[in-house]
Design a protein around this motif. Structure first.
Motif, PDB file in Angstrom:
ATOM      1  N   MET A  25       0.445  -1.347  -0.070  1.00 47.74           N
ATOM      2  CA  MET A  25      -0.127   0.141   0.383  1.00 47.74           C
ATOM      3  C   MET A  25       0.558   1.263   0.096  1.00 47.74           C
ATOM      4  SD  MET A  25      -3.095   0.849   2.815  1.00 47.74           S
ATOM      5  CE  MET A  25      -2.518   2.193   4.060  1.00 47.74           C
ATOM      6  N   THR A  26       0.521   1.755  -0.763  1.00 50.13           N
ATOM      7  CA  THR A  26       1.319   3.507  -0.875  1.00 50.13           C
ATOM      8  C   THR A  26       0.591   4.900  -0.334  1.00 50.13           C
ATOM      9  OG1 THR A  26       2.419   2.731  -3.365  1.00 50.13           O
ATOM     10  CG2 THR A  26       2.024   5.269  -2.196  1.00 50.13           C
ATOM     11  N   VAL A  27       0.945   5.630   0.455  1.00 52.14           N
ATOM     12  CA  VAL A  27       0.472   6.976   1.221  1.00 52.14           C
ATOM     13  C   VAL A  27       1.152   7.497   1.120  1.00 52.14           C
ATOM     14  CG1 VAL A  27       0.564   7.630   3.688  1.00 52.14           C
ATOM     15  CG2 VAL A  27       0.110   5.421   3.504  1.00 52.14           C
ATOM     16  N   LEU A  28       0.538   8.671   0.488  1.00 49.16           N
ATOM     17  CA  LEU A  28       0.695   9.983   0.391  1.00 49.16           C
ATOM     18  C   LEU A  28       1.167  11.171   1.623  1.00 49.16           C
ATOM     19  CD1 LEU A  28       2.481  11.839  -1.594  1.00 49.16           C
ATOM     20  CD2 LEU A  28      -0.660  12.707  -1.852  1.00 49.16           C
ATOM     21  N   ARG A  29       2.881  10.634   1.328  1.00 52.44           N
ATOM     22  CA  ARG A  29       2.151  11.836   3.121  1.00 52.44           C
ATOM     23  C   ARG A  29       2.744  13.299   2.772  1.00 52.44           C
ATOM     24  NH1 ARG A  29       7.126  11.422   7.353  1.00 52.44           N
ATOM     25  NH2 ARG A  29       7.454  13.309   8.265  1.00 52.44           N
ATOM     26  N   VAL A  30       1.515  14.044   2.791  1.00 53.46           N
ATOM     27  CA  VAL A  30       1.673  15.410   2.721  1.00 53.46           C
ATOM     28  C   VAL A  30       1.913  16.125   4.112  1.00 53.46           C
ATOM     29  CG1 VAL A  30       0.240  17.460   2.232  1.00 53.46           C
ATOM     30  CG2 VAL A  30       0.204  15.042   0.817  1.00 53.46           C
ATOM     31  N   ASP A  31       2.507  16.549   4.356  1.00 52.51           N
ATOM     32  CA  ASP A  31       3.481  18.133   5.073  1.00 52.51           C
ATOM     33  C   ASP A  31       3.544  19.472   4.838  1.00 52.51           C
ATOM     34  OD1 ASP A  31       3.883  15.569   7.644  1.00 52.51           O
ATOM     35  OD2 ASP A  31       5.388  15.672   6.755  1.00 52.51           O
ATOM     36  N   ALA A  32       2.883  20.367   5.531  1.00 54.90           N
ATOM     37  CA  ALA A  32       2.656  22.050   5.530  1.00 54.90           C
ATOM     38  C   ALA A  32       3.531  22.880   7.159  1.00 54.90           C
ATOM     39  CB  ALA A  32       1.003  21.898   5.494  1.00 54.90           C
TER      40      ALA A  32
ATOM     41  N   HIS B 211       6.794  11.205   0.044  1.00 54.39           N
ATOM     42  CA  HIS B 211       6.309  12.816   1.057  1.00 54.39           C
ATOM     43  C   HIS B 211       6.294  13.259  -0.205  1.00 54.39           C
ATOM     44  CE1 HIS B 211       8.176  14.960   3.920  1.00 54.39           C
ATOM     45  NE2 HIS B 211       7.156  14.773   4.339  1.00 54.39           N
ATOM     46  N   ARG B 212       5.789  14.358  -0.093  1.00 54.75           N
ATOM     47  CA  ARG B 212       5.120  15.649  -0.138  1.00 54.75           C
ATOM     48  C   ARG B 212       5.555  17.065   0.697  1.00 54.75           C
ATOM     49  NH1 ARG B 212       5.904  18.083  -4.694  1.00 54.75           N
ATOM     50  NH2 ARG B 212       4.854  17.203  -5.878  1.00 54.75           N
ATOM     51  N   ASP B 213       6.533  17.767   0.628  1.00 57.18           N
ATOM     52  CA  ASP B 213       6.995  18.519   1.420  1.00 57.18           C
ATOM     53  C   ASP B 213       5.934  19.875   1.332  1.00 57.18           C
ATOM     54  OD1 ASP B 213       8.063  20.216   3.602  1.00 57.18           O
ATOM     55  OD2 ASP B 213      10.071  19.552   3.384  1.00 57.18           O
ATOM     56  N   LEU B 214       5.274  20.177   1.703  1.00 57.52           N
ATOM     57  CA  LEU B 214       4.435  21.920   0.775  1.00 57.52           C
ATOM     58  C   LEU B 214       5.716  22.644   1.389  1.00 57.52           C
ATOM     59  CD1 LEU B 214       1.157  20.942   1.310  1.00 57.52           C
ATOM     60  CD2 LEU B 214       2.077  20.630  -0.895  1.00 57.52           C
ATOM     61  N   ALA B 215       5.900  23.097   2.744  1.00 59.92           N
ATOM     62  CA  ALA B 215       6.822  23.909   2.549  1.00 59.92           C
ATOM     63  C   ALA B 215       8.334  24.237   2.335  1.00 59.92           C
ATOM     64  CB  ALA B 215       7.300  23.873   4.528  1.00 59.92           C
ATOM     65  N   ALA B 216       8.305  23.299   2.039  1.00 60.95           N
ATOM     66  CA  ALA B 216      10.122  23.249   0.502  1.00 60.95           C
ATOM     67  C   ALA B 216       9.165  23.421  -0.977  1.00 60.95           C
ATOM     68  CB  ALA B 216      10.230  21.408   0.757  1.00 60.95           C
ATOM     69  N   MET B 217       7.777  23.051  -0.883  1.00 62.68           N
ATOM     70  CA  MET B 217       7.620  24.169  -2.417  1.00 62.68           C
ATOM     71  C   MET B 217       7.813  25.441  -2.189  1.00 62.68           C
ATOM     72  SD  MET B 217       5.241  20.746  -3.304  1.00 62.68           S
ATOM     73  CE  MET B 217       4.729  21.968  -5.220  1.00 62.68           C
ATOM     74  N   ARG B 218       8.383  26.296  -2.739  1.00 60.02           N
ATOM     75  CA  ARG B 218       7.778  27.555  -2.741  1.00 60.02           C
ATOM     76  C   ARG B 218       7.462  28.292  -4.330  1.00 60.02           C
ATOM     77  NH1 ARG B 218       9.377  27.996   1.651  1.00 60.02           N
ATOM     78  NH2 ARG B 218      11.880  27.950   3.129  1.00 60.02           N
ATOM     79  N   GLY B 219       6.552  29.288  -3.923  1.00 58.05           N
ATOM     80  CA  GLY B 219       5.543  29.579  -4.736  1.00 58.05           C
ATOM     81  C   GLY B 219       4.653  28.874  -4.745  1.00 58.05           C
TER      82      GLY B 219
ATOM     83  N   PRO C 236      -1.451  26.155   7.186  1.00 59.75           N
ATOM     84  CA  PRO C 236      -0.707  27.543   6.448  1.00 59.75           C
ATOM     85  C   PRO C 236      -1.455  27.561   4.624  1.00 59.75           C
ATOM     86  CG  PRO C 236      -0.186  24.881   7.613  1.00 59.75           C
ATOM     87  CD  PRO C 236      -1.441  24.881   7.541  1.00 59.75           C
ATOM     88  N   VAL C 237      -0.467  28.484   4.380  1.00 62.08           N
ATOM     89  CA  VAL C 237      -0.525  29.389   3.292  1.00 62.08           C
ATOM     90  C   VAL C 237      -0.821  27.797   2.184  1.00 62.08           C
ATOM     91  CG1 VAL C 237      -0.388  30.940   1.327  1.00 62.08           C
ATOM     92  CG2 VAL C 237      -0.810  31.747   4.000  1.00 62.08           C
ATOM     93  N   ALA C 238       0.689  27.356   2.535  1.00 58.33           N
ATOM     94  CA  ALA C 238       1.010  26.014   1.502  1.00 58.33           C
ATOM     95  C   ALA C 238      -0.037  24.673   1.746  1.00 58.33           C
ATOM     96  CB  ALA C 238       2.211  25.544   1.801  1.00 58.33           C
ATOM     97  N   LEU C 239      -0.353  24.860   1.932  1.00 62.62           N
ATOM     98  CA  LEU C 239      -1.951  23.672   2.373  1.00 62.62           C
ATOM     99  C   LEU C 239      -3.133  24.441   1.764  1.00 62.62           C
ATOM    100  CD1 LEU C 239      -2.788  21.022   3.066  1.00 62.62           C
ATOM    101  CD2 LEU C 239      -2.849  21.509   5.289  1.00 62.62           C
TER     102      LEU C 239
END
Length: 170
Positions: free
Chosen positions: A1-8, A32-40, A82-85
């Motif tokens: 099972m694949t889990v998408l982990r989203v951190d904001a 893993h998707r790190d939204l805080a690391a995604m600028r813009g 958070p804004v990124a989320l």
């Protein structure tokens, strides 16, 4: 099972929401998707509204569809998410497969989504901040009502000690 982990969380060290998403995905195959690391992200959402950034929209939506389950880490900032989320959710909704115009509550029908919501304060029903946590109802509305996911809530409140900075742990 694949889990998408989203951190904001904007914090990496000492973040309670990141620790909670790590705990909830332990032993799983994780994307893993790190939204805080995604600028813009907010700019990308604006570009989408004005007719651009379609590649990013498709990439993010494809991650959501490819996952068997999703874990979203949402610290409560200024009584909301958070804004990124918020921008990430806006980009997802821009994808025609997730847009509610294509069928409200059907896009992720039955997909498990764990909301790992963490706040420094407490929002008990009879307390002085009752009703101030806007993150939980918003996230439930988007994931359950708009996307149709099977939502579970993992709530940690009161994470800030009196001596600690009010932003120290979310």
């Amino acid at each position: 099972m694949t889990v998408l982990r989203v951190d904001a969380s904007i914090r990496h060290e000492g973040s309670v929401s990141r620790a909670l998403t790590a705990e909830l995905t332990s032993g799983q195959e994780v994307v893993h998707r790190d939204l805080a690391a995604m600028r813009g992200l907010a700019d990308a959402w604006q570009d989408v509204v004005l007719g651009g950034a379609a590649t990013l929209v498709t990439t993010l939506a494809d991650e959501v569809f490819a996952a068997d389950a999703i874990v979203v880490g949402a610290p409560v900032y200024d009584f909301g998410i958070p804004v990124a989320l918020k921008a990430w959710l806006g980009l997802l909704i821009a994808d025609p497969r997730l847009n509610p115009r294509g069928g409200l509550g059907t896009a992720l029908a039955g997909k498990p989504v764990a909301l790992a919501v963490v706040s420094g304060w407490t929002y008990e029903p009879d307390g002085p901040r009752a009703g101030w946590n806007h993150a939980v109802p918003y996230l439930r509305r988007i994931f359950a009502d708009v996307f149709g996911a099977d939502v579970s809530l993992h709530l940690r409140e009161g994470t800030v000690q009196k001596a600690a900075s009010p932003q120290a742990s979310v």
